[in-house]
Design an enzyme around this catalytic site. Structure first.
Site, PDB file in Angstrom:
ATOM      1  N   ASP A   1      13.275 -53.998 -39.880  1.00 15.17           N
ATOM      2  CA  ASP A   1      14.437 -54.082 -38.996  1.00 15.17           C
ATOM      3  C   ASP A   1      15.720 -53.541 -39.639  1.00 15.17           C
ATOM      4  O   ASP A   1      16.059 -53.881 -40.772  1.00 15.17           O
ATOM      5  CB  ASP A   1      14.635 -55.555 -38.613  1.00 15.17           C
ATOM      6  CG  ASP A   1      15.555 -55.727 -37.436  1.00 15.17           C
ATOM      7  OD1 ASP A   1      16.758 -55.481 -37.583  1.00 15.17           O
ATOM      8  OD2 ASP A   1      15.067 -56.109 -36.356  1.00 15.17           O
TER       9      ASP A   1
ATOM     10  N   SER B   1      18.127 -52.032 -34.622  1.00  8.21           N
ATOM     11  CA  SER B   1      17.176 -52.932 -33.976  1.00  8.21           C
ATOM     12  C   SER B   1      17.216 -52.751 -32.455  1.00  8.21           C
ATOM     13  O   SER B   1      17.039 -51.654 -31.957  1.00  8.21           O
ATOM     14  CB  SER B   1      17.446 -54.376 -34.404  1.00  8.21           C
ATOM     15  OG  SER B   1      16.352 -55.216 -34.117  1.00  8.21           O
TER      16      SER B   1
END
Length: 289
Positions: free
Chosen positions: A153, A39
């Protein structure tokens, strides 16, 4: 100089603390030989591996709350409320088009394949595309289509991607955990007037309305939680448990703990405060290891 394998966790805007940690590593004579990021950790790691972290640092430090809002390209979709194109167009101005395999430092970027329920680790291919996939927070950013799959993510499945970092003999394994449950006391930001806070809340109203139009409020006793609140809290709990298990399994040489309370997921306007927090947290971890 001591070689370091650096692992940068997921954690939204708190990831700006990664910059402070990297600066302290270099100041103390460490040489970062490989990076794995998830991320926001993928974004910071990517800019560093490309030799562009200073450019990113100077750009992000100029942004205030209004600038952050202007980077939000809203859309009404059941998959997310932000396209992410506007933000990554700005990042491309700094980074240009680079492939991961061409970077001078080995880099591994984590994303989550929602169709096959598995982790995707980018070690080759377009750097910006890998970053975009890795930061696709569920319900916030639209997923990224990649080879017929939908990617989200990296923190969903591997918030601290120690398993992906390239190791070398006698290197130091350094992990930055942005989701620590320790209290946050180093609040350095200047106080913001009530009128400015209200103005920012008003600007965010379209985002709230977009969420509510497709995901109604849920009442629990005397409390009401929006869909994003529920997803965000659930995501935090999941990352906490996964992070605890990962750190216990790998036992890194240094773990730099950044409090979850230091910033919300989109509070990138706290750049200077968070970079300093990364420096302070590294010093604490370094002298206690």
């Amino acid at each position: 100089m001591k070689d370091v394998a650096l692992v940068l966790s997921s954690g939204g805007a708190r990831g700006l603390a990664h910059i402070g940690v990297i600066e302290e590593l270099e100041a103390n004579g460490y040489r970062i030989k490989s990076i794995a990021g998830s991320s926001i950790g993928a974004v910071i790691g990517g800019f560093y591996a490309a030799g562009k972290l200073n450019d990113y640092r100077e750009w992000i430090k100029t942004l205030n709350k209004i600038d952050i809002f202007k980077l939000m390209d809203f859309t009404i979709s059941k998959s997310g409320v932000l396209k992410g194109e506007r933000l990554f167009n700005e990042l491309q101005k700094i980074l240009t088009d680079l492939n991961i395999e061409d970077l001078p430092i080995p880099l591994a970027i984590s994303a989550t394949d929602m169709i096959h329920k598995s982790e995707v680790v980018f070690r080759t291919g377009n750097l910006l595309q890998a970053m975009r996939a890795s930061v696709a927070v569920p319900t916030l950013f639209l997923p990224v289509e990649f080879q017929g799959n939908e990617l989200l993510d990296g923190g969903i499945i591997n918030p601290i991607p120690i398993s992906n970092v390239e190791r070398s003999p006698n290197d130091f394994l350094v992990v930055v955990n942005l989701n620590s449950r320790k209290p946050y006391t180093n609040k350095l930001m200047k106080s913001t007037s009530k009128s400015k806070l209200e103005r920012f809340d008003n600007l965010l109203e379209p985002l709230k309305q977009s969420w509510q139009s497709i995901r109604p409020m849920v009442s629990t006793d005397n409390q009401k939680f929006g869909y994003f609140d529920i997803m965000n809290r659930s995501f935090d709990l999941m990352q906490d448990k996964l992070s605890d298990c990962i750190l216990e399994k790998y036992n890194p040489d240094i773990v730099v703990e950044i409090s979850r309370e230091s910033a919300g997921i989109l509070e990138f306007y706290k750049a200077e405060e968070l970079i300093n927090e990364g420096k302070n947290a590294f010093r604490e971890a370094f002298f206690n290891c």
